[in-house]
Structure formats: C-alpha cells, structure tokens
Design a protein around this motif. Sequence first.
Motif, short mmCIF file in Angstrom:
data_model
loop_
_atom_site.label_atom_id
_atom_site.label_comp_id
_atom_site.label_asym_id
_atom_site.label_seq_id
_atom_site.Cartn_x
_atom_site.Cartn_y
_atom_site.Cartn_z
N ALA A 1 0.81 -1.22 0.00
CA ALA A 1 0.00 0.00 0.00
C ALA A 1 0.84 1.27 0.00
CB ALA A 1 -0.94 0.01 1.21
N VAL A 2 2.04 1.21 0.58
CA VAL A 2 2.88 2.40 0.55
C VAL A 2 3.45 2.52 -0.84
CG1 VAL A 2 3.47 2.28 2.99
CG2 VAL A 2 4.99 1.21 1.34
N SER A 3 3.96 3.68 -1.14
CA SER A 3 4.58 3.83 -2.44
C SER A 3 5.74 2.84 -2.51
CB SER A 3 5.08 5.26 -2.61
OG SER A 3 5.81 5.67 -1.49
N SER B 1 8.31 11.61 0.11
CA SER B 1 7.86 10.24 -0.10
C SER B 1 7.29 9.67 1.20
CB SER B 1 9.03 9.38 -0.59
OG SER B 1 8.68 8.04 -0.66
N LEU B 2 7.98 9.92 2.30
CA LEU B 2 7.54 9.45 3.60
C LEU B 2 6.24 10.15 4.02
CD1 LEU B 2 8.32 7.56 5.89
CD2 LEU B 2 9.63 9.43 6.89
N LEU B 3 6.14 11.43 3.73
CA LEU B 3 4.93 12.18 4.05
C LEU B 3 3.71 11.55 3.37
CD1 LEU B 3 3.44 14.70 5.19
CD2 LEU B 3 4.09 15.88 3.06
N ARG C 1 -1.41 8.57 3.93
CA ARG C 1 -2.30 7.50 3.48
C ARG C 1 -2.43 6.35 4.48
NH1 ARG C 1 -0.76 4.65 -0.50
NH2 ARG C 1 1.38 5.31 -0.62
N LEU C 2 -1.38 6.07 5.26
CA LEU C 2 -1.38 4.85 6.06
C LEU C 2 -0.93 5.06 7.51
CD1 LEU C 2 0.10 2.63 3.28
CD2 LEU C 2 -2.14 2.32 4.31
N LEU D 1 8.31 13.17 11.97
CA LEU D 1 7.11 13.16 11.15
C LEU D 1 6.06 12.19 11.70
CD1 LEU D 1 5.86 14.29 8.54
CD2 LEU D 1 6.87 12.35 7.33
N PHE D 2 6.49 10.97 12.04
CA PHE D 2 5.54 9.99 12.57
C PHE D 2 4.98 10.43 13.92
CE2 PHE D 2 7.46 6.88 9.59
CZ PHE D 2 6.29 6.50 8.96
#
Length: 195
Positions: free
Chosen positions: A66-68, A89-91, A96-97, A160-161
């Motif tokens: 599901a992740v890029s 990319s991480l953002l 999304r997840l 970020l997380f």
Amino acid sequence: MSVTPLRGGAAREAELLSAVLEVLRESGYDRLTVDAVAARARAGRQTVYRRWPTKADLVVAAFVNAVSAPPGIPDTGELRGDLLALMESLLDEVIRLGDVFAGLVGETRHNPELAVAMEQHYVATRRRAVLAVFERAWERGELSGSADTDLLWEVGPATLFFRAVASGETVDSELTRRIVDHIVLPLATAGRQPG
C-alpha cells in the motif's frame, strides 16, 4: 524462500492485500484472522497461506504493497534536495497509512515475528535510501566528519511519525521542509569545515 503466485496475478494479489488493510483497520492486528481476510477477499484460506505463511507476513505484505514503492535514492546534487525528496515520499506514506502504521508499531512490541517482518520489508529499505544519500553527501563534502548518520537517518521519520500518529497534528510539505532545514541539516553539518 520461493513466492507462490496467486491465480489471477498481480491484480488479484492487490485485491487480497487491500482486503487485509480493510480488516486490519476494522479489527486491529491482534484480532485480524486469515479467515476474515479470505472471506473479505472471497479467497480460500489455503490460497492465502500458500502465499503468506504467517499473519505477520500477510499484514506486512499488505502494508508494504500500500505504501509507495520503496523510495528510490534521489540525486538532486545536494543533500538538502535529496532529503526533501525522501521526506516527501515518507509524508505521502504517513498521510495514506498513518493509522495502519500506528497499529503495527504498537503490535511490534509484543510480536517479534511482526517486528522482524516490518524491519526487513519496510524499515530497512528506507534506512538504505537515507544512508545512501548521506554517503553521497559525505563524498561531496557536505557532511560534518562527526555526523552520526546511523542515528541521524531516524530523526526526520521519527519527527514526522510522532507529529502525525502520536500527537495527531497535521503533517504537510511545510513540516517536512522545517524538519530538514531546522533539524536534520544543522545536525548533519554542524562543525563542518567550509570546502
């Protein structure tokens, strides 16, 4: 270990892995069962087990699918541009997840099998990309000789997380820019002699 392809190919696999995420969001990892996933995806449980022998394998496969795609190694010619590309990319993954990731992180503390699967199939690919970016920056003379890249690579994702998952605050491109410009770059270049 050889991978048993699903009848119906990649489209059928994507459909089944999407069902895993639906069940995971509804029930959480602990109560997710292969039977529930198979029923949701209208697949036989043996079909699922042939492809993913454990629940941890199945759930991590769904998350990684599901992740890029694992981040490529950007090469903008400068450390800042490369870090911004990786953080964007991480953002996208967090937006999304983030809810799925939060649930899996909590489970990894109690489930060594899940922890190993997440490390091998998700964390390790991101670590390799960031460390490759730092390696190139070292070659260009952009990093301080004392930069602890083994620790530093975690700073951006952790911030970020935490903002997205633990505190529930909004995350966006402005935040990724601030993380790179005000945290990661100053730590990576502190004490660097001008070239």
